[in-house]
Design a protein around this motif. Structure first.
Motif, short mmCIF file in Angstrom:
data_model
loop_
_atom_site.label_atom_id
_atom_site.label_comp_id
_atom_site.label_asym_id
_atom_site.label_seq_id
_atom_site.Cartn_x
_atom_site.Cartn_y
_atom_site.Cartn_z
N ASP A 119 34.23 43.28 36.69
CA ASP A 119 35.66 43.00 36.69
C ASP A 119 35.96 41.98 35.61
O ASP A 119 35.08 41.56 34.87
CB ASP A 119 36.13 42.51 38.07
N ASP A 121 37.92 38.24 34.94
CA ASP A 121 38.41 37.04 35.61
C ASP A 121 39.37 36.32 34.68
O ASP A 121 39.01 35.98 33.55
CB ASP A 121 37.24 36.11 35.97
N ARG A 153 42.26 32.95 44.53
CA ARG A 153 42.29 34.07 43.61
C ARG A 153 42.71 35.33 44.37
O ARG A 153 42.64 35.40 45.58
CB ARG A 153 40.94 34.29 42.95
N ALA A 155 42.73 39.84 43.82
CA ALA A 155 42.26 40.98 43.03
C ALA A 155 43.44 41.91 42.77
O ALA A 155 44.19 42.24 43.69
CB ALA A 155 41.15 41.72 43.77
N SER A 163 39.38 47.13 42.29
CA SER A 163 39.72 45.80 41.80
C SER A 163 39.17 45.66 40.40
O SER A 163 37.97 45.76 40.19
CB SER A 163 39.11 44.73 42.71
N ASP A 166 40.17 39.83 38.68
CA ASP A 166 40.22 38.72 39.62
C ASP A 166 41.12 37.68 38.98
O ASP A 166 40.82 37.14 37.91
CB ASP A 166 38.83 38.13 39.89
N HIS A 168 42.82 34.24 39.05
CA HIS A 168 42.54 32.93 39.65
C HIS A 168 43.66 31.92 39.39
O HIS A 168 44.21 31.87 38.30
CB HIS A 168 41.27 32.32 39.03
#
Length: 192
Positions: A119, A121, A153, A155, A163, A166, A168
């Motif tokens: 994923d 971030d 966080r 998703a 997802s 992520d 945050h």
């Protein structure tokens, strides 16, 4: 030499194998071990670049090429999603920092393909989190898991079943405002 030792030896930049160290029956356990130690892509790349690659069976070479091609496509999709989200945030005036895998892959690996990641971030300032979430929702990114008030966080993805990002507002549950400020002070903000 065990299959595991052969995999580890293959992972070294200058492995000493003059011919393929793997019997046909060892490919499956070798790939399984490389996956378990989070080195599948590096292993496949080293195999593809080895002097003995052309001596592999047609099936083994096809597998290596198909697996690497699939990973290149997956990485391209992740990068496309990252660029899309960053552009939407930039358009609305919200700063973002790319974190962890995607950032590390581009800064420290010879090719991002060698850095396993599942994923993207992104970190946004905590005060902008709700505005960023709404802007991304308007752009078609949806929450893929429940977001609780204490969550640091969430998703999000353009497709509800996977997802991809992520998103945050903090990196750790107990991040303090001072620690978060150090992230922004010591990072290059996307778009600058």
């Amino acid at each position: 030499m065990t299959v595991e030792e052969k995999v580890l030896q293959t992972l070294l930049p200058e492995n000493s194998f003059q011919s393929t160290p793997f019997a046909e029956s060892e490919w499956s356990p070798a790939l399984e071990f490389a996956t378990v130690i989070s080195s599948r892509l590096l292993f496949l790349t080293r195999v593809r670049d080895a002097s003995w690659y052309s001596t592999l069976s047609e099936n083994a070479r096809a597998f290596v090429e198909e697996d690497l091609s699939r990973e290149r496509m997956r990485l391209a999709l992740l990068e496309e999603e990252c660029a899309f989200a960053l552009e939407e945030l930039k358009r609305t005036g919200i700063e973002a920092i790319v974190l962890k895998g995607m950032d590390v892959a581009h800064r420290f690996y010879p090719t991002p393909l060698l850095r396993p990641m599942s994923d993207i971030d992104l970190l946004v300032p905590e005060v902008s989190y709700e505005a960023a979430r709404k802007a991304l929702a308007q752009a078609g990114l949806r929450q893929t898991e429940l977001l609780y008030s204490h969550s640091f966080r969430g998703a999000i993805s353009r497709e509800s079943e996977s997802s991809v990002i992520d998103f945050h507002r903090r990196l750790l549950v107990y991040d303090t405002p001072a620690r978060l400020q150090s992230y922004w002070t010591n990072s290059k903000v996307v778009g600058e």
